[in-house]
Design a protein around this motif. Sequence first.
Motif, PDB file in Angstrom:
ATOM      1  N   CYS A  93       0.818  -1.222   0.032  1.00  0.00           N
ATOM      2  CA  CYS A  93       0.048   0.102   0.088  1.00  0.00           C
ATOM      3  C   CYS A  93       0.829   1.156  -0.175  1.00  0.00           C
ATOM      4  CB  CYS A  93      -0.808  -0.077   1.209  1.00  0.00           C
ATOM      5  SG  CYS A  93      -1.811   1.618   1.558  1.00  0.00           S
ATOM      6  N   VAL A  94       0.650   2.243  -0.935  1.00  0.00           N
ATOM      7  CA  VAL A  94       1.191   3.440  -0.851  1.00  0.00           C
ATOM      8  C   VAL A  94       0.686   4.486  -0.018  1.00  0.00           C
ATOM      9  CG1 VAL A  94       2.451   2.705  -3.170  1.00  0.00           C
ATOM     10  CG2 VAL A  94       0.347   4.275  -3.137  1.00  0.00           C
ATOM     11  N   ARG A  95      -0.414   4.324   0.566  1.00  0.00           N
ATOM     12  CA  ARG A  95      -1.261   5.207   1.137  1.00  0.00           C
ATOM     13  C   ARG A  95      -1.628   6.453   0.365  1.00  0.00           C
ATOM     14  NH1 ARG A  95       1.592   2.407   4.110  1.00  0.00           N
ATOM     15  NH2 ARG A  95       3.594   3.650   3.596  1.00  0.00           N
ATOM     16  N   CYS A  96      -2.188   6.376  -0.810  1.00  0.00           N
ATOM     17  CA  CYS A  96      -2.512   7.250  -1.851  1.00  0.00           C
ATOM     18  C   CYS A  96      -3.742   7.746  -1.443  1.00  0.00           C
ATOM     19  CB  CYS A  96      -2.539   6.842  -3.185  1.00  0.00           C
ATOM     20  SG  CYS A  96      -4.176   5.239  -3.409  1.00  0.00           S
ATOM     21  N   GLY A  97      -4.707   6.930  -0.691  1.00  0.00           N
ATOM     22  CA  GLY A  97      -5.950   7.454   0.076  1.00  0.00           C
ATOM     23  C   GLY A  97      -7.159   7.260  -1.162  1.00  0.00           C
ATOM     24  N   CYS A  99      -8.839   4.939  -1.689  1.00  0.00           N
ATOM     25  CA  CYS A  99      -9.883   3.960  -1.160  1.00  0.00           C
ATOM     26  C   CYS A  99     -10.555   5.031  -0.057  1.00  0.00           C
ATOM     27  CB  CYS A  99      -9.484   2.766  -0.533  1.00  0.00           C
ATOM     28  SG  CYS A  99      -7.952   2.978   0.799  1.00  0.00           S
ATOM     29  N   CYS A 172      -8.780   0.950  -5.444  1.00  0.00           N
ATOM     30  CA  CYS A 172      -7.375   0.722  -5.161  1.00  0.00           C
ATOM     31  C   CYS A 172      -6.362   0.424  -6.447  1.00  0.00           C
ATOM     32  CB  CYS A 172      -7.153  -0.250  -4.172  1.00  0.00           C
ATOM     33  SG  CYS A 172      -5.400  -0.557  -3.836  1.00  0.00           S
TER      34      CYS A 172
HETATM   35  S1  SF4 Z   1      -5.899   2.866  -2.546  1.00  0.00           S
HETATM   36 FE1  SF4 Z   1      -6.247   2.508  -0.422  1.00  0.00          FE
HETATM   37  S2  SF4 Z   1      -5.417   0.364  -0.271  1.00  0.00           S
HETATM   38 FE2  SF4 Z   1      -4.445   1.075  -2.099  1.00  0.00          FE
HETATM   39  S3  SF4 Z   1      -2.889   1.705  -2.194  1.00  0.00           S
HETATM   40 FE3  SF4 Z   1      -4.215   3.385  -2.051  1.00  0.00          FE
HETATM   41  S4  SF4 Z   1      -4.377   3.929   0.385  1.00  0.00           S
HETATM   42 FE4  SF4 Z   1      -3.375   1.842  -0.213  1.00  0.00          FE
END
Ligand code: SF4
Lengths: 537, 334
Positions: A93-97, A99, A172
């Motif tokens: 997970c890259v914590r792109c947010g 989701c 995601c």
């Molecule tokens: S969408 Fe959510 S689970 Fe997927 S990489 Fe981004 S933060 Fe992580």
Amino acid sequence: MAKFTAKPKDLINIDYTTPKTEWMDTPTEIREHMFCHATKAKDLETVEFPNIHEWRPQDEDWKLPANWEQTILQGMQDLLKKYRSFQLFMDICVRCGACADKCHFFIGSGDPKNMPVLRAELMRSVYRGNFTLAGKILKKLAGARKLTPAVIKEWWYYFYQCTECRRCSVFCPYGIDTAEVTMMARELLNLLGLQLGWIGGPVANCYMKGNHLGLEPHTIKSSVEFFLDDIKEITGITIEPTFNRKGAEILFVTPSGDLFANPGTYTAMGYLMLFHELGLDYTWSTYASEGGNFGFFTSNEMAKRLNSKIYAEAKRLGVKWILGGECGHMWRVIHQYMDTWQGPADFLQEPVSPITGTKFENAKATKMVHIAEFTADLIKNNKLKLDKSRNDHLVVTYHDSCNTARGMGMLEEPRYIINNVCNHFHEMPEDTIKEKTFCCGSGTGLNASENMELRMRGGLPRANAVKFVKEKHGVNMLANVCAIDRATLSASVDYWVPGTAVCGTHELVANALVMKGEKERTLDIRLEPLPGKEASE
Amino acid sequence: MKMLLPFVAVMALVAAALMAVNVANLHFLFGVAIPYIAFAVFTAGFVYRIVKWASSPVPFRIPTTCGQEFSLPWVKQNKIENPSTATGVIIRMALEIFLFRSLFRNIKAELRDGQKIVYGSDKWLWLAGLAFHWTFLVILVRHLRFFVGDVPMSIAMLEHLDGFLQIGVPMIYITDGVILAAIGYLFIRRVLLPQIRYISLPADYFPLFLIAAIVVSGILMRYIVKVDVVGVKNFTMGLVTFTPVIPATLMQGNGAWFFLHVFLISVLFAYFPFSKLMHMGGVFMSPTRNMINNSRMVRHVNPWNYPVHVHTYEEYENDFRDKMKAAGIPVEKE
Ligand code: SF4
Ligand code: HEM
Ligand code: SF4
């Protein structure tokens, strides 16, 4: 516990601001109306779960077993070895947010720990601290934390605020499925005996009696007979279904919820009428009397134990193939798990519709067909006489259940059926249907009564979309193909959008189905007068 | 803290490199030894991580289906978002990897007027993410000119394309500007969006700062401090042929910027396998995306499937035989 009395206009006052303190330093408060009671020890004993003990979520001390820490870490190690999904989702997970605002529980509660990414981080932080080099050395700097009893409580609280709906996974960029993480977390919590009553009870019932509700064989039969009386009143037709009959061509399995409470019972009546009209050579089973699988919300092993009955019964009765009723998680299990657990189903035959001769190619290994596929095929081949006008009092919209949408992809068949049995159908907004559908808010065993605030919050996005079509098109009926939906949407729609009813797709079929030798219908399946027929009788 | 620490760390790395070269004359260490070590760590670490993922089984077939499944012949299947064939999966994966298909779906949920939830399209992250990764790739490929004797046509063409907005000499690469803007956006959104700031770890800021520092040092060398490019080529060719030399022109003056650049890249390489940057390998292996949705058609085998305790029909009938008989339900044993 006080009754849940919050008004919709207060509940929708959602606070999306993030706390002042970092999430790792923000203690979790186990809040009333947001959690479910603990399970009864005897239910866990029935299925021989480990570390059974009496405890209450609201208590300070959960009486964890002495070696709780080792149990969890060993459990994690095992699961990481068994599931690539778990290992990978802990790592990438890259914590792109992306989701973050996709989860109905986050949208409805504003609680940052309900963002799928943060929900998974609750687990990832422990993973880093114990299973990665960076986490062991850099500790908190690497996003790692120690496993403490408070972490266990936090897991319990938030992994029972996830309905494994997989909506986050759709958005995601790596397909990280927080539902998968939740499944692992629940397995781990079960190692410590921390189960919900609303899950533990149905699991024990299903194991011993064949269905979640604990209906015994004679009660199943009498429930169905009760429906037959109503059907006779509506249509004048006498139906005689069979139970546990050897040599039937088809075994029919459906969630037991439909035998028990409105509006699911109307769907069950729909099945009975449809099969009678077709002269289908089928049987019900009292042993395999549950399509759903609450074991799936405890551990993979328990899910398999409960699911074993379906094939075992099909084999014992010597049927050719299996037809399954309307349900959501049941179909995730049957579609993605059953054959892998119990197969190969070489004692069955590739399913062929005895009415149309259609081969169900997509079910040729598992040999189990969804009733919406079955009925859509009947309609396409003109095998049913339908009078759409009998549903003219209804303005219908359709709710895709999470599992049939994102764990299977059955989107068009139910819509095709509804459009052939109803004149008034309107879709909800695009971002809330099909693969982007919202959970009812009470799946995965969260449909208890003591967690009503959680359920209403989680149910808000779906209800909000219903409200939209109600205001725009006058929708008054929310159709679906899921037994849990029928029970839970009734509550959340009643709360957020009063005046909308909920039904299964086969209730609508039954209304429209013109049966051979039926009397002129004046009542719908709910025994309410059909429009235009009130006066004529 | 979460932001400051990684920032300080990157600044410390920059200072360390500049001092090591300018003050301590550690050209060999920073130009040769560390890059070799970093490359070895990267390769071994990357392979280790991939092997570890690959060796953990995929017990169930769990694609996340995002469209109509293969069903009755007249029902139109979404062959890519819900693939029933390997070809479908390949296309699905290609769209994910080259175009970030799932991120393209992104929508924003918003509570409006305190009473209804609305959804709006939100493609900025997708755009910035795509811009960042593609420019990163183009820059990486452009760099190959330093590692091969004769620059192949394809790289020359790429450079030409990249520089088509010819502004003065040296030619200005579009990618240089775009990657800075993209990194800037990714950083700013992390800081400004409260939810994203809340979930961010030092490990999310560190790679952004590090890559930004690499890009800036590169741009400096190309447009401002002007490092001896012929020397650089001799140096890199030495590295790849395992006959490392440090040309004299790089030992003095502006050459330090080059060692800084090389050092930061080495750090990125060595850091890569231990970090979230491994998503590069992981994205190919995600079972919710790379599996065919055919589990009712073709049996999927779980390598660790094991027999479980079940409650058999026989036990069930023993529990309920009398009630079943009384209700007229057939039984096995009278
Ligand atoms: S969408 Fe959510 S689970 Fe997927 S990489 Fe981004 S933060 Fe992580
Ligand atoms: C197959 C190759 C790759 C794919 C498909 C891929 C895909 C993605 C996606 C979809 C995101 C989320 C969106 C975003 O934040 O931009 C992301 C984030 C990121 N990627 Fe990659 N990536 C790949 C390789 C790399 C490589 C080689 C690097 C750098 C060395 C890298 C660095 C990053 C960083 C730093 C982020 C986080 C950006 C942020 O902070 O929001 N990626 N990647
Ligand atoms: S699976 Fe559903 S409930 Fe669980 S985190 Fe994802 S979106 Fe939320």
